[in-house]
Every structure is written in C-alpha cells, then in structure tokens.
Design a protein around this motif. Structure first.
Motif, PDB file in Angstrom:
ATOM      1  N   PHE A  43      -2.538  13.950  -9.365  1.00 46.78           N
ATOM      2  CA  PHE A  43      -1.321  13.292  -9.327  1.00 46.78           C
ATOM      3  C   PHE A  43      -0.549  13.724  -7.817  1.00 46.78           C
ATOM      4  O   PHE A  43      -0.562  14.837  -7.728  1.00 46.78           O
ATOM      5  CB  PHE A  43      -0.428  13.458 -10.376  1.00 46.78           C
ATOM      6  CG  PHE A  43       1.076  12.955 -10.332  1.00 46.78           C
ATOM      7  CD1 PHE A  43       1.330  11.568 -10.318  1.00 46.78           C
ATOM      8  CD2 PHE A  43       2.379  13.848  -9.821  1.00 46.78           C
ATOM      9  CE1 PHE A  43       2.458  11.077 -10.118  1.00 46.78           C
ATOM     10  CE2 PHE A  43       3.187  13.190  -9.797  1.00 46.78           C
ATOM     11  CZ  PHE A  43       3.495  11.685  -9.692  1.00 46.78           C
ATOM     12  N   GLY A  44       0.018  12.719  -7.161  1.00 49.42           N
ATOM     13  CA  GLY A  44       0.710  12.829  -6.052  1.00 49.42           C
ATOM     14  C   GLY A  44       1.820  11.900  -5.453  1.00 49.42           C
ATOM     15  O   GLY A  44       1.882  10.985  -6.505  1.00 49.42           O
ATOM     16  N   ARG A  45       2.530  12.143  -4.517  1.00 46.51           N
ATOM     17  CA  ARG A  45       3.757  11.266  -4.058  1.00 46.51           C
ATOM     18  C   ARG A  45       3.864  11.010  -2.866  1.00 46.51           C
ATOM     19  O   ARG A  45       3.917  12.033  -2.093  1.00 46.51           O
ATOM     20  CB  ARG A  45       4.928  11.777  -4.921  1.00 46.51           C
ATOM     21  CG  ARG A  45       6.091  10.533  -5.088  1.00 46.51           C
ATOM     22  CD  ARG A  45       7.404  11.297  -5.233  1.00 46.51           C
ATOM     23  NE  ARG A  45       7.962  12.269  -4.380  1.00 46.51           N
ATOM     24  CZ  ARG A  45       8.617  13.280  -4.583  1.00 46.51           C
ATOM     25  NH1 ARG A  45       9.107  13.504  -5.561  1.00 46.51           N
ATOM     26  NH2 ARG A  45       9.381  13.835  -3.548  1.00 46.51           N
ATOM     27  N   ILE A  46       3.974   9.979  -2.360  1.00 50.34           N
ATOM     28  CA  ILE A  46       4.371   9.878  -0.857  1.00 50.34           C
ATOM     29  C   ILE A  46       5.470   8.727  -0.857  1.00 50.34           C
ATOM     30  O   ILE A  46       5.439   7.830  -1.274  1.00 50.34           O
ATOM     31  CB  ILE A  46       3.074   9.489  -0.391  1.00 50.34           C
ATOM     32  CG1 ILE A  46       3.455   9.149   1.310  1.00 50.34           C
ATOM     33  CG2 ILE A  46       2.319   8.204  -0.641  1.00 50.34           C
ATOM     34  CD1 ILE A  46       2.156   8.974   2.257  1.00 50.34           C
ATOM     35  N   SER A  47       6.553   8.835   0.138  1.00 49.53           N
ATOM     36  CA  SER A  47       7.422   8.052   0.418  1.00 49.53           C
ATOM     37  C   SER A  47       6.890   7.157   1.912  1.00 49.53           C
ATOM     38  O   SER A  47       6.745   7.668   2.808  1.00 49.53           O
ATOM     39  CB  SER A  47       8.586   8.703   0.915  1.00 49.53           C
ATOM     40  OG  SER A  47       9.222   9.503  -0.169  1.00 49.53           O
ATOM     41  N   ILE A  48       6.813   5.792   1.508  1.00 53.78           N
ATOM     42  CA  ILE A  48       6.439   4.872   2.643  1.00 53.78           C
ATOM     43  C   ILE A  48       7.242   4.728   3.343  1.00 53.78           C
ATOM     44  O   ILE A  48       7.209   4.669   4.738  1.00 53.78           O
ATOM     45  CB  ILE A  48       5.631   3.708   1.833  1.00 53.78           C
ATOM     46  CG1 ILE A  48       4.548   4.099   1.169  1.00 53.78           C
ATOM     47  CG2 ILE A  48       5.378   2.808   2.926  1.00 53.78           C
ATOM     48  CD1 ILE A  48       3.390   4.676   1.877  1.00 53.78           C
ATOM     49  N   ASN A  49       8.609   4.524   2.889  1.00 50.75           N
ATOM     50  CA  ASN A  49      10.041   4.595   3.869  1.00 50.75           C
ATOM     51  C   ASN A  49      10.978   5.097   3.158  1.00 50.75           C
ATOM     52  O   ASN A  49      10.797   5.759   1.998  1.00 50.75           O
ATOM     53  CB  ASN A  49      10.283   3.126   4.426  1.00 50.75           C
ATOM     54  CG  ASN A  49      10.080   2.262   3.101  1.00 50.75           C
ATOM     55  OD1 ASN A  49      10.581   2.365   2.129  1.00 50.75           O
ATOM     56  ND2 ASN A  49       9.492   0.691   3.300  1.00 50.75           N
ATOM     57  N   GLU A  50      12.188   5.123   3.599  1.00 46.09           N
ATOM     58  CA  GLU A  50      13.249   5.436   2.884  1.00 46.09           C
ATOM     59  C   GLU A  50      13.389   4.931   1.243  1.00 46.09           C
ATOM     60  O   GLU A  50      14.289   5.708   0.717  1.00 46.09           O
ATOM     61  CB  GLU A  50      14.677   5.318   3.610  1.00 46.09           C
ATOM     62  CG  GLU A  50      14.818   6.048   5.007  1.00 46.09           C
ATOM     63  CD  GLU A  50      16.040   5.879   5.854  1.00 46.09           C
ATOM     64  OE1 GLU A  50      16.828   5.113   5.289  1.00 46.09           O
ATOM     65  OE2 GLU A  50      16.032   6.619   6.652  1.00 46.09           O
ATOM     66  N   GLU A  51      12.883   3.753   1.190  1.00 47.46           N
ATOM     67  CA  GLU A  51      13.293   2.913  -0.063  1.00 47.46           C
ATOM     68  C   GLU A  51      12.036   3.036  -1.047  1.00 47.46           C
ATOM     69  O   GLU A  51      12.473   2.966  -2.327  1.00 47.46           O
ATOM     70  CB  GLU A  51      13.787   1.690   0.034  1.00 47.46           C
ATOM     71  CG  GLU A  51      15.239   1.535   0.959  1.00 47.46           C
ATOM     72  CD  GLU A  51      15.489   0.005   1.201  1.00 47.46           C
ATOM     73  OE1 GLU A  51      14.754  -0.842   0.947  1.00 47.46           O
ATOM     74  OE2 GLU A  51      16.693   0.004   1.408  1.00 47.46           O
ATOM     75  N   LEU A  52      10.910   3.033  -0.498  1.00 47.28           N
ATOM     76  CA  LEU A  52       9.576   2.965  -1.364  1.00 47.28           C
ATOM     77  C   LEU A  52       9.110   4.102  -1.463  1.00 47.28           C
ATOM     78  O   LEU A  52       8.482   4.775  -0.441  1.00 47.28           O
ATOM     79  CB  LEU A  52       8.795   1.745  -0.615  1.00 47.28           C
ATOM     80  CG  LEU A  52       7.438   1.287  -1.534  1.00 47.28           C
ATOM     81  CD1 LEU A  52       7.722   0.822  -2.939  1.00 47.28           C
ATOM     82  CD2 LEU A  52       6.399   0.478  -0.312  1.00 47.28           C
TER      83      LEU A  52
END
Length: 202
Positions: free
Chosen positions: A78-87
């Motif tokens: 499991f991981g997480r990444i912000s594609i832009n400021e909103e997504l």
C-alpha cells in the motif's frame, strides 16, 4: 504498545488541498516488480507484507526466471501519491503467486483502474492476470518493467503476444525510479480520463 495518544506523522497526512482520492491496483505475475513500484513512487512510507520465501513454496510457486528472489508479498502493498494538489492516488499492490489470488477480489473492490506490470523474460505469467482484469472489466494499462537482462521487443510484438487491443496503452518503465513509476500512473490517469470522455460522448 499504546497507540491511543500517538500523533500521525506530518508526512503521512493528506494534503489540505486534496479533494478527490482514487484507488488503483498494481498487478502482475510473481516477481515482476509490484512492491518495488509502489515503494519507489509512494510519498508515504509504504506498507508491505513481504515474507521470506521458505522451502514450503518449493514445487508450489513458479520461480522460473526469478530464482534469486528471497521475499514475496503475501497480502498486499500500500502506498499513496499526490498527482496534483487535488488528486490523490491510493496504490494497492497485489500478491503475485496464484495461491494468494483469492485476495484479489477484495483488492479490486472500488478500484478505478489498474497497472499490469510485465517482465518480458516471462510474458506468460501476465496472461491470467490480464484475463482476470478483463473479466472484471477493470480498465488497465500495461507497463513493461525493463529489467537489465530482459530482452527488448517492439511494443507491437508485445501487444500481439498479450492479445491486447490497440486502445490499451503500453509503456516502458523502470519500477525502481520514482519518475518512471509516476509516468506509468499518469498514463493510467489519462487513459481513464479518455474512457470517461468517450462514455459521456456516446
């Protein structure tokens, strides 16, 4: 250990600007680099469920081509990444061995799309993976993980070997490199956006 008064680490907290979150699954055969991709691109410390491979797997797990592999995912990454400021993307890596595929049903639940990691040394391990995604109608892109000793084939040949329509994106990547892994996820996001636009137009 008492976690009741523990504070979350600042780097693990969602950006205040985030307004949308999307679940994406990273799938593929045994040893194609799913854990590596999630770990390289995640902006938080990834959760992994890797365990040391033991004699119990001999004759059960097909290790052809990855004989030097010493650990394997037994539940999920499991991981997480912000594609832009909103997504924000939540990444769920699936276990590769067939004996753990019963876990896939839960991991696919609610997923907007998937990345299929492929090793050209062992294309055959991708056939059942792609079949399962097609059965569940989960949109996916294919990422060819460029292992140093893996043979290079033209994209059209790989598309033919995997029996994929021309509409499914195929890209090359190095799962060890954050930027390369992020590019794969961006390819998936653009593909999902194009599918949504086509559905609205029809």
């Amino acid at each position: 250990m008492d976690f009741r008064n523990s504070e979350p680490r600042s780097e693990d907290m969602l950006p205040e600007t985030a307004t949308a979150a999307v679940k994406v699954v990273i799938v593929g055969g045994f040893g194609v680099g799913k854990t590596t991709l999630v770990g390289s691109v995640s902006e938080i410390k990834p959760l992994t469920t890797e365990e040391t491979m033991t004699q119990a797997g001999v004759g059960v797990d097909d290790v052809h081509g990855v004989e030097r592999k010493t650990a394997t995912t037994v539940a999920m990454d499991f991981g997480r990444i912000s594609i832009n400021e909103e997504l924000v993307l939540y990444l769920f890596g699936t276990p590769g061995q067939q004996r753990f595929w019963f876990l896939w049903r839960g991991l696919f639940e609610g997923a907007l799309g998937a990345v299929v990691l492929v090793d050209t040394r062992r294309l055959e391990v991708s056939f059942d993976v792609i079949g399962r995604l097609e059965e569940r109608r989960v949109p996916f892109v294919v990422a060819i993980n460029t292992f140093p000793d893996a043979p290079a084939y033209p994209i059209d040949e790989i598309r033919g070997a995997l029996d994929l329509p021309a509409t499914v994106p195929i890209v090359e990547c190095d799962a060890r490199v954050r930027g390369s892994s992020r590019d794969v996820l961006m390819t998936l996001m653009r593909y999902l956006q194009s599918l949504a636009a086509s559905a609205r137009a029809s």
